[in-house]
Write a protein that holds these residues in place. Structure first.
Motif, PDB file in Angstrom:
ATOM      1  N   ILE A   7      31.292 -32.932  34.221  1.00 35.47           N
ATOM      2  CA  ILE A   7      31.233 -34.062  35.148  1.00 35.47           C
ATOM      3  C   ILE A   7      29.939 -33.883  35.940  1.00 35.47           C
ATOM      4  N   ARG A   9      26.264 -35.918  37.971  1.00 37.99           N
ATOM      5  CA  ARG A   9      25.735 -37.092  38.668  1.00 37.99           C
ATOM      6  C   ARG A   9      25.109 -38.042  37.628  1.00 37.99           C
ATOM      7  N   LYS A  58      30.523 -40.955  38.606  1.00 33.71           N
ATOM      8  CA  LYS A  58      30.066 -39.753  37.909  1.00 33.71           C
ATOM      9  C   LYS A  58      29.971 -40.073  36.425  1.00 33.71           C
ATOM     10  N   GLY A  89      29.209 -31.435  40.428  1.00 35.43           N
ATOM     11  CA  GLY A  89      30.141 -31.601  39.323  1.00 35.43           C
ATOM     12  C   GLY A  89      30.785 -30.316  38.866  1.00 35.43           C
TER      13      GLY A  89
END
Length: 112
Positions: A7, A9, A58, A89
């Motif tokens: 996960i 940006r 995200k 993340g």
């Protein structure tokens, strides 16, 4: 084989993709997701009204790789998705028990 879920940006996706391509990893699934973690969202004013944005956008990467490439993939993702701020993340590494190619019925390494 392992499945790596990351996960990250959204604006760092291209950097991560290029880094993974350099490892000859081109097969991946990318999903736009929204989530909440330590970053905890933020509050903004829209047309004079205060609005809370709890779930932030995200990108979720899903990659299946041979066991020998796991550490290199993790390093590439961390190097290119790290900003040092809350909300960078997470990376998850999961075992893969079986892969089946729907079109041909091939399994595991042949389907990979």
């Amino acid at each position: 084989m392992k499945k790596i879920e990351a996960i990250i940006r959204p604006y760092l996706l291209e950097n991560v993709r290029i880094a993974l391509d350099s490892l000859t990893i081109s097969g991946m699934t990318i999903t736009e997701v929204r989530g909440l973690g330590h970053q905890q969202g933020y509050t903004e004013i829209y047309r004079g009204a205060e609005a809370s944005v709890d779930f932030l956008p995200k990108i979720k990467l899903e990659i299946v790789v041979e066991d020998t490439l796991v550490e290199a993939c993790i390093e590439a993702i961390m190097k290119n998705a790290h900003t040092g701020r809350i909300g960078d993340g997470k990376i998850y590494v999961l075992p893969i028990e079986r892969i089946i190619r729907i079109r041909t019925g091939e399994e595991n390494e042949e389907a990979f």
